[in-house]
Design a protein around this motif. Structure first.
Motif, PDB file in Angstrom:
ATOM      1  N   CYS A   1       0.794  -1.227   0.000  1.00  0.00           N
ATOM      2  CA  CYS A   1       0.000   0.000   0.000  1.00  0.00           C
ATOM      3  C   CYS A   1       0.828   1.279   0.000  1.00  0.00           C
ATOM      4  O   CYS A   1       0.748   2.066  -0.933  1.00  0.00           O
TER       5      CYS A   1
ATOM      6  N   PHE B   1      -1.323  -8.112   8.509  1.00  0.00           N
ATOM      7  CA  PHE B   1      -1.487  -7.013   7.567  1.00  0.00           C
ATOM      8  C   PHE B   1      -2.579  -7.429   6.590  1.00  0.00           C
ATOM      9  O   PHE B   1      -2.424  -8.404   5.856  1.00  0.00           O
ATOM     10  N   LYS B   2      -3.698  -6.691   6.611  1.00  0.00           N
ATOM     11  CA  LYS B   2      -4.788  -6.965   5.677  1.00  0.00           C
ATOM     12  C   LYS B   2      -5.093  -5.701   4.884  1.00  0.00           C
ATOM     13  O   LYS B   2      -5.072  -4.591   5.428  1.00  0.00           O
ATOM     14  N   LYS B   3      -5.382  -5.886   3.609  1.00  0.00           N
ATOM     15  CA  LYS B   3      -5.611  -4.743   2.726  1.00  0.00           C
ATOM     16  C   LYS B   3      -6.737  -5.045   1.759  1.00  0.00           C
ATOM     17  O   LYS B   3      -7.053  -6.210   1.478  1.00  0.00           O
TER      18      LYS B   3
ATOM     19  N   LYS C   1      -3.982   3.029  -0.745  1.00  0.00           N
ATOM     20  CA  LYS C   1      -3.694   2.875   0.687  1.00  0.00           C
ATOM     21  C   LYS C   1      -4.985   2.565   1.433  1.00  0.00           C
ATOM     22  O   LYS C   1      -5.657   3.466   1.935  1.00  0.00           O
TER      23      LYS C   1
ATOM     24  N   PHE D   1      -5.651  -0.236   4.221  1.00  0.00           N
ATOM     25  CA  PHE D   1      -5.091  -1.382   4.935  1.00  0.00           C
ATOM     26  C   PHE D   1      -5.165  -1.196   6.441  1.00  0.00           C
ATOM     27  O   PHE D   1      -5.382  -0.091   6.951  1.00  0.00           O
TER      28      PHE D   1
ATOM     29  N   GLU E   1      -3.026  -2.875  10.071  1.00  0.00           N
ATOM     30  CA  GLU E   1      -2.004  -3.730  10.664  1.00  0.00           C
ATOM     31  C   GLU E   1      -2.326  -3.897  12.144  1.00  0.00           C
ATOM     32  O   GLU E   1      -2.668  -2.924  12.812  1.00  0.00           O
TER      33      GLU E   1
ATOM     34  N   LEU F   1     -12.301  -3.357   7.390  1.00  0.00           N
ATOM     35  CA  LEU F   1     -10.971  -3.733   7.863  1.00  0.00           C
ATOM     36  C   LEU F   1     -10.939  -3.833   9.387  1.00  0.00           C
ATOM     37  O   LEU F   1     -10.340  -4.754   9.946  1.00  0.00           O
TER      38      LEU F   1
END
Length: 249
Positions: A18, A47-49, A55, A57, A59, A96
Motif C-alpha cells: 500500500c 497485515f490486511k488490505k 492505501k 489497509f 495492521e 478492515l
C-alpha cells in the motif's frame, strides 16, 4: 465487492503493501518495510488490505509483541490503519476494523494509540470512538491510548512509564528515532541529516531495530519521532518544507 487480502510469508513478495507503491525515491524503504513485516509474521503480526491499488489497509499484532511501549496483556494493538483519498466514505475502514475484531476473538480487547486532536501520521480518533473505544491512558504531549474491552474482566491497558514524559536521553541538539515499520522513514531520515546541517543543528539518528528497543521508547509512537534538546517535538516526518514549522529556534 473488493476482496480483502492477508499478507503471508508466501505472498508478501508479490503483493504490494500500500504505502510508497509508486514512490521511486522510497523504494529502499519500501523493501525494508516488507522485510520488517516478514520478521513480524511469526510474532502474530497481521497485515490486511483491500485488493485495490491504493492505501486501504490495517495492521495489528498482539500487544505483547508490538513495537510500542504499552502494558496491555491479552490485547490486540492496531499498529497502522489507513484509508486514503477516493476510498474514504465507502465503508472500507469498517470492513478492515471488523477483520481485526474477528481476529481478536478470545482476547481481552483491542487498543490503538491516537492523539487528542488530529495529528499527521496517526490514526483518526473519531473513527474508534464511533466503534465504542474509550480513553484509558494518556502521555505527553497529546498521546492517548484508546481501548475496547472484549471481556468483562479485562485489565485496564496503559502506557509504560518510559513513554509518559516525552523526553529522551540526548539533551543536546536534535535526535530522530525511527524504524522500518514505515517505508518513508529511511529516505526522509537521510534527507533530514542534510537539512539539519544546513540549518545549523546537530542531529543524532537512532534506528530502533528490535521489539525490546521499541517497547522502551520515550513516546508511544515508534516509527518516527523527533526530539529537540531532549524534548519531543513531533511524529510528523520532516523534510525541508516542514523543518522550520516544527523546529523553531
Amino acid at each position: 465487492m473488493e476482496e480483502i487480502i492477508k499478507l503471508t510469508a508466501e505472498n508478501i513478495d508479490t503483493e504490494h503493501i500500500c504505502c510508497a507503491i509508486a514512490d521511486q525515491k522510497c523504494q529502499g524503504g519500501y523493501q525494508a518495510k516488507k522485510k520488517w513485516i516478514k520478521d513480524q509474521l511469526t510474532e502474530g503480526f497481521t497485515f490486511k488490505k483491500l485488493d485495490v491499488r491504493g492505501k486501504v489497509f490495517i495492521e495489528y499484532i498482539p500487544a505483547e509483541n508490538a513495537w510500542c511501549p504499552v502494558d496491555a496483556p491479552g490485547y490486540m494493538l492496531i499498529n497502522c490503519f489507513w484509508v486514503s483519498g477516493q476510498f474514504k466514505g465507502k465503508g472500507y475502514g469498517k470492513r478492515l476494523y471488523e477483520e481485526c475484531l474477528k481476529d481478536s476473538d478470545g482476547k481481552n480487547g483491542i487498543i490503538v494509540v491516537v492523539s487528542a486532536k488530529k495529528q499527521s501520521f496517526m490514526s483518526d480518533k473519531k473513527f474508534f470512538i464511533k466503534q465504542g473505544f474509550v480513553v484509558c491512558d494518556t502521555a505527553e504531549p497529546y498521546f492517548e491510548l484508546l481501548y475496547k474491552p472484549l471481556r468483562d474482566d479485562a485489565p485496564l491497558p496503559k502506557f509504560k512509564d518510559c513513554a509518559k514524559k516525552a523526553e529522551c536521553d540526548n539533551k543536546e541538539g536534535l535526535t530522530v528515532y525511527y524504524t522500518n515499520g514505515c517505508p518513508f522513514t529511511e529516505y526522509y531520515v537521510a534527507g533530514l541529516e542534510t537539512v539539519a546541517e544546513q540549518k545549523g543543528y546537530k542531529l543524532k539518528t537512532v534506528k530502533i531495530a528490535s521489539k525490546e528497543q521499541a517497547q522502551n521508547h520515550f513516546v508511544p509512537v515508534t516509527n518516527y519521532s523527533i526530539f529537540k534538546d531532549g524534548s519531543f517535538v513531533t511524529q510528523h516526518i520532516l523534510n525541508e518544507t516542514y523543518f522550520d514549522k516544527f523546529i523553531k529556534n
